[in-house]
Design a protein around this motif. Structure first.
Motif, PDB file in Angstrom:
ATOM      1  N   PRO A   1       0.735  -1.266   0.039  1.00 51.17           N
ATOM      2  CA  PRO A   1       0.102   0.635  -0.400  1.00 51.17           C
ATOM      3  C   PRO A   1       0.787   1.433  -0.147  1.00 51.17           C
ATOM      4  CG  PRO A   1      -0.090  -1.046   1.859  1.00 51.17           C
ATOM      5  CD  PRO A   1       0.846  -1.988   1.273  1.00 51.17           C
ATOM      6  N   VAL A   2       0.049   2.400  -0.154  1.00 49.80           N
ATOM      7  CA  VAL A   2       0.265   3.637  -0.494  1.00 49.80           C
ATOM      8  C   VAL A   2       0.007   4.667   1.001  1.00 49.80           C
ATOM      9  CG1 VAL A   2       1.196   5.256  -1.400  1.00 49.80           C
ATOM     10  CG2 VAL A   2       0.877   3.993  -2.814  1.00 49.80           C
ATOM     11  N   TYR A   3       1.390   5.188   1.948  1.00 54.70           N
ATOM     12  CA  TYR A   3       1.112   5.770   3.090  1.00 54.70           C
ATOM     13  C   TYR A   3       1.573   6.952   2.739  1.00 54.70           C
ATOM     14  CZ  TYR A   3       1.121   1.020   5.110  1.00 54.70           C
ATOM     15  OH  TYR A   3       0.602  -0.188   5.405  1.00 54.70           O
ATOM     16  N   VAL A   4       0.254   8.209   2.989  1.00 55.43           N
ATOM     17  CA  VAL A   4       0.377   9.165   3.295  1.00 55.43           C
ATOM     18  C   VAL A   4       1.390   9.561   4.435  1.00 55.43           C
ATOM     19  CG1 VAL A   4      -0.707  10.752   3.306  1.00 55.43           C
ATOM     20  CG2 VAL A   4      -1.841   9.804   1.781  1.00 55.43           C
ATOM     21  N   ARG A   5       2.434  10.366   5.084  1.00 57.53           N
ATOM     22  CA  ARG A   5       2.490  10.490   5.973  1.00 57.53           C
ATOM     23  C   ARG A   5       2.706  12.444   6.147  1.00 57.53           C
ATOM     24  NH1 ARG A   5       5.524   7.056   2.713  1.00 57.53           N
ATOM     25  NH2 ARG A   5       6.218   5.329   3.877  1.00 57.53           N
ATOM     26  N   GLY A   6       3.014  12.242   7.767  1.00 59.46           N
ATOM     27  CA  GLY A   6       2.531  13.607   8.251  1.00 59.46           C
ATOM     28  C   GLY A   6       3.050  13.641   9.351  1.00 59.46           C
ATOM     29  N   THR A   7       2.943  14.912  10.292  1.00 60.30           N
ATOM     30  CA  THR A   7       3.580  15.071  10.787  1.00 60.30           C
ATOM     31  C   THR A   7       1.982  16.094  12.296  1.00 60.30           C
ATOM     32  OG1 THR A   7       4.802  16.894  11.285  1.00 60.30           O
ATOM     33  CG2 THR A   7       6.034  14.580  10.522  1.00 60.30           C
ATOM     34  N   GLY A   8       3.041  15.578  13.629  1.00 58.88           N
ATOM     35  CA  GLY A   8       1.540  15.946  14.648  1.00 58.88           C
ATOM     36  C   GLY A   8       2.300  15.746  15.989  1.00 58.88           C
ATOM     37  N   PRO A   9       1.987  17.179  16.849  1.00 62.50           N
ATOM     38  CA  PRO A   9       2.097  16.603  17.957  1.00 62.50           C
ATOM     39  C   PRO A   9       1.002  16.074  19.015  1.00 62.50           C
ATOM     40  CG  PRO A   9       0.924  18.767  18.145  1.00 62.50           C
ATOM     41  CD  PRO A   9       1.500  18.298  16.683  1.00 62.50           C
ATOM     42  N   ILE A  10       1.584  15.256  19.659  1.00 62.50           N
ATOM     43  CA  ILE A  10       0.571  13.952  20.336  1.00 62.50           C
ATOM     44  C   ILE A  10      -0.238  14.614  21.368  1.00 62.50           C
ATOM     45  CG2 ILE A  10      -0.334  12.301  22.713  1.00 62.50           C
ATOM     46  CD1 ILE A  10       0.959  11.091  20.010  1.00 62.50           C
ATOM     47  N   LYS A  11      -1.969  14.650  21.434  1.00 66.84           N
ATOM     48  CA  LYS A  11      -2.388  15.449  22.405  1.00 66.84           C
ATOM     49  C   LYS A  11      -3.823  14.658  23.338  1.00 66.84           C
ATOM     50  CE  LYS A  11      -2.532  20.108  19.999  1.00 66.84           C
ATOM     51  NZ  LYS A  11      -2.944  21.295  19.328  1.00 66.84           N
ATOM     52  N   PRO A  12      -4.297  14.900  24.212  1.00 64.96           N
ATOM     53  CA  PRO A  12      -5.123  14.037  24.881  1.00 64.96           C
ATOM     54  C   PRO A  12      -6.810  14.211  24.011  1.00 64.96           C
ATOM     55  CG  PRO A  12      -4.542  16.121  26.352  1.00 64.96           C
ATOM     56  CD  PRO A  12      -3.502  16.037  25.220  1.00 64.96           C
ATOM     57  N   THR A  13      -7.403  13.167  24.279  1.00 65.24           N
ATOM     58  CA  THR A  13      -9.231  13.564  24.012  1.00 65.24           C
ATOM     59  C   THR A  13     -10.025  14.098  24.790  1.00 65.24           C
ATOM     60  OG1 THR A  13      -9.718  11.328  24.437  1.00 65.24           O
ATOM     61  CG2 THR A  13      -8.699  11.030  21.957  1.00 65.24           C
ATOM     62  N   GLN A  14      -9.145  13.887  26.268  1.00 70.98           N
ATOM     63  CA  GLN A  14     -10.057  14.916  27.257  1.00 70.98           C
ATOM     64  C   GLN A  14      -9.191  15.404  27.949  1.00 70.98           C
ATOM     65  OE1 GLN A  14     -12.398  10.947  28.583  1.00 70.98           O
ATOM     66  NE2 GLN A  14     -14.334  12.376  28.332  1.00 70.98           N
ATOM     67  N   GLU A  15      -9.748  16.295  28.021  1.00 76.90           N
ATOM     68  CA  GLU A  15      -8.545  17.668  29.655  1.00 76.90           C
ATOM     69  C   GLU A  15      -9.397  18.561  30.433  1.00 76.90           C
ATOM     70  OE1 GLU A  15      -4.008  19.440  29.801  1.00 76.90           O
ATOM     71  OE2 GLU A  15      -5.148  18.915  27.845  1.00 76.90           O
ATOM     72  N   VAL A  16      -9.198  18.075  31.172  1.00 80.26           N
ATOM     73  CA  VAL A  16     -10.095  19.692  32.271  1.00 80.26           C
ATOM     74  C   VAL A  16      -9.310  19.957  33.205  1.00 80.26           C
ATOM     75  CG1 VAL A  16     -12.688  17.614  31.209  1.00 80.26           C
ATOM     76  CG2 VAL A  16     -11.088  17.646  33.411  1.00 80.26           C
ATOM     77  N   THR A  17     -10.233  20.691  33.639  1.00 86.27           N
ATOM     78  CA  THR A  17      -9.402  21.471  35.055  1.00 86.27           C
ATOM     79  C   THR A  17     -10.585  21.861  36.178  1.00 86.27           C
ATOM     80  OG1 THR A  17      -8.131  23.790  33.377  1.00 86.27           O
ATOM     81  CG2 THR A  17      -8.811  24.656  35.579  1.00 86.27           C
ATOM     82  N   LEU A  18     -10.575  21.520  37.482  1.00 90.19           N
ATOM     83  CA  LEU A  18     -10.892  20.993  37.997  1.00 90.19           C
ATOM     84  C   LEU A  18     -10.766  22.145  38.677  1.00 90.19           C
ATOM     85  CD1 LEU A  18      -9.064  17.276  39.298  1.00 90.19           C
ATOM     86  CD2 LEU A  18     -11.393  17.387  37.803  1.00 90.19           C
ATOM     87  N   VAL A  19     -12.015  22.521  39.327  1.00 90.40           N
ATOM     88  CA  VAL A  19     -12.039  23.518  39.914  1.00 90.40           C
ATOM     89  C   VAL A  19     -13.221  22.886  41.496  1.00 90.40           C
ATOM     90  CG1 VAL A  19     -11.830  24.716  38.104  1.00 90.40           C
ATOM     91  CG2 VAL A  19     -14.316  24.660  38.955  1.00 90.40           C
ATOM     92  N   ALA A  20     -12.514  23.772  42.234  1.00 86.82           N
ATOM     93  CA  ALA A  20     -13.368  23.877  43.736  1.00 86.82           C
ATOM     94  C   ALA A  20     -14.984  24.614  43.790  1.00 86.82           C
ATOM     95  CB  ALA A  20     -13.065  24.463  44.818  1.00 86.82           C
ATOM     96  N   GLU A  21     -15.765  23.684  44.031  1.00 83.17           N
ATOM     97  CA  GLU A  21     -17.464  24.195  43.865  1.00 83.17           C
ATOM     98  C   GLU A  21     -17.804  24.571  44.969  1.00 83.17           C
ATOM     99  OE1 GLU A  21     -19.795  22.018  40.714  1.00 83.17           O
ATOM    100  OE2 GLU A  21     -18.498  20.233  40.929  1.00 83.17           O
ATOM    101  N   ALA A  22     -17.133  23.800  45.962  1.00 83.96           N
ATOM    102  CA  ALA A  22     -17.647  24.449  47.617  1.00 83.96           C
ATOM    103  C   ALA A  22     -17.018  25.236  48.208  1.00 83.96           C
ATOM    104  CB  ALA A  22     -18.428  23.093  48.027  1.00 83.96           C
ATOM    105  N   SER A  23     -16.558  26.374  49.088  1.00 86.97           N
ATOM    106  CA  SER A  23     -15.743  27.196  49.737  1.00 86.97           C
ATOM    107  C   SER A  23     -15.598  26.770  51.516  1.00 86.97           C
ATOM    108  CB  SER A  23     -16.209  28.247  49.992  1.00 86.97           C
ATOM    109  OG  SER A  23     -17.293  28.187  51.109  1.00 86.97           O
ATOM    110  N   GLY A  24     -14.070  25.959  51.679  1.00 88.59           N
ATOM    111  CA  GLY A  24     -13.769  24.902  53.066  1.00 88.59           C
ATOM    112  C   GLY A  24     -12.581  25.303  52.932  1.00 88.59           C
ATOM    113  N   LYS A  25     -11.938  24.480  53.714  1.00 85.33           N
ATOM    114  CA  LYS A  25     -10.266  23.683  54.312  1.00 85.33           C
ATOM    115  C   LYS A  25     -10.042  22.847  53.597  1.00 85.33           C
ATOM    116  CE  LYS A  25      -8.894  23.190  58.226  1.00 85.33           C
ATOM    117  NZ  LYS A  25      -8.667  23.591  59.644  1.00 85.33           N
TER     118      LYS A  25
END
Length: 392
Positions: free
Chosen positions: A56-80
């Motif tokens: 077969p023929v292969y098409v070649r390219g390049t790129g960086p690895i990235k996660p499919t899911q990435e989230v920023t966790l934040v607090a939803e309640a105040s306290g220690k």
């Protein structure tokens, strides 16, 4: 004396005249040198053999690895903050549902207890209102049976007689109490920051004893079960990938991902997940997204995983290339011609380029395989000129 000088001068002139005459005679009588016909030397060329491409023929390219899911966790309640999972550190692994950060729940647990007590009270009041309404209805029925009266009219007076408003008020108060209990339980649940998926920690920015408030960032996490690479391709390369624009078949297009780590190249198998719906306005390329499963698998040889952020080479399987011919890149002239040596003479042939990869060119048409293509440059070239082929 004068006669002697004149005589000497005449003798010298005579000697000079004899010398010049003799020299002229020698030049005139010299033999003609033999003439040699130098053989005409043809230009020397280096050649390579055009070969038939297999596989077969292969098409070649390049790129960086990235996660499919990435989230920023934040607090939803105040306290220690009173607890942090041992895995909640940069690079740490965690599973879906793990409690990563725990905010002090004491105040929220008390609020739940108060709300539960109120619900209990309102349920009791609803039971009492129902009993009173049943008693009122029974009394009305007995009075009606003695007086042969009619059923109470559907009016405010009738509703008051049967204590319907009191019943509806008790029901509404119970619903309000149950809603407040649900809110209190939700606020208590929000004191726990739970992992939304299995993955790894990119950064963490909280510690035990720290006070946090709603909306405050505590860390960034990403999924480790699946990664993807956005591979920019020009339209000619993208056109070689069969089924790329078929949504139902795009996931069956195979791909290979090569990553270099400390001078060692490892390969992962993946597949095309989707293709972007528009060309990049700046580069005029289109992004093809390739996904790889289990990039952080632990192999027995201790090899490194496919780390997020790694710049990788990607090969995407394209359509079969039956009959295609491979030549060195140096043999391609002006993008669409090759010089071929046949019977000691140079011929210029037009070709149709299918793909250019590194130092090789894949031809769709123009050559049949086995031809000797010229790989070096010539100062002067004409179609049909005689050439010599270098043996080494």
């Amino acid at each position: 004396m004068k006669l002697t000088r004149s005589r000497s001068f005449m003798i010298g002139a005579a000697i000079l005249a004899v010398g010049v005459g003799g020299l002229a005679l020698l030049v005139w009588l010299r033999p003609e040198p033999p003439k040699e016909d130098r053989p005409r030397v043809s230009p020397l060329v280096t050649t390579a053999v055009a070969t038939i491409h297999e596989g077969p023929v292969y098409v070649r390219g390049t790129g960086p690895i990235k996660p499919t899911q990435e989230v920023t966790l934040v607090a939803e309640a105040s306290g220690k903050v009173v607890g942090i999972a041992p895995s909640f550190v940069s690079g740490g692994y965690f599973q879906r549902g793990d409690v990563l950060v725990q905010v002090d729940p004491a105040d929220y647990e008390n609020a739940v207890a108060v709300a539960e007590a109120e619900v209990t009270q309102r349920r009791f009041e609803l039971l009492r209102a129902r009993e009173e309404a049943d008693v009122a209805k029974e009394e009305w029925e007995r009075m009606r049976s003695r007086t042969a009266g009619e059923a109470p009219p559907h009016s405010e007076l009738g509703s008051l007689v049967l204590k319907e408003p009191q019943l509806r008020l008790a029901e509404a108060l119970l619903k309000g109490a149950e809603a407040r209990l649900s809110d209190a339980r939700n606020r208590l649940e929000r004191t726990r920051i739970v992992a939304p998926f299995s993955g790894r920690v990119r950064t963490e920015s909280v510690d035990v004893g720290q006070f946090v408030g709603p909306g405050q960032q505590v860390g960034v996490v990403y999924s480790s079960g699946l990664v993807e690479i956005a591979v920019p391709l020009n339209t000619s390369d993208a056109a070689l990938i069969e089924g790329l624009w078929n949504p139902s078949g795009v996931s069956r297009i195979a791909a290979r991902v090569h990553a270099d780590f400390g001078g060692t190249t490892r390969t992962w198998n993946g597949n095309v997940h989707r293709v972007e719906g528009a060309l990049d306005a700046a580069t005029r390329t289109i992004n093809v997204f390739v996904r790889v499963s289990n990039p952080y698998r632990r192999d027995s040889d201790g090899a490194p995983p496919l780390l997020v952020g790694t710049f990788v080479d990607v090969e995407i399987e394209a359509r079969p290339s039956d009959g295609s011919v491979v030549i060195p890149r140096s043999a391609l002239r002006d993008g669409s011609k090759v010089w071929v040596v046949a019977d000691g003479r140079l011929r210029v042939l037009p070709v149709d380029v299918l793909q250019e990869v590194d130092e090789t060119v894949l031809l769709r048409d123009g050559l049949t395989g086995g031809e000797q293509v010229v790989t070096n440059a010539l100062a002067v070239m004409t179609d049909g000129m005689s050439v010599r082929v270098a043996t080494n």
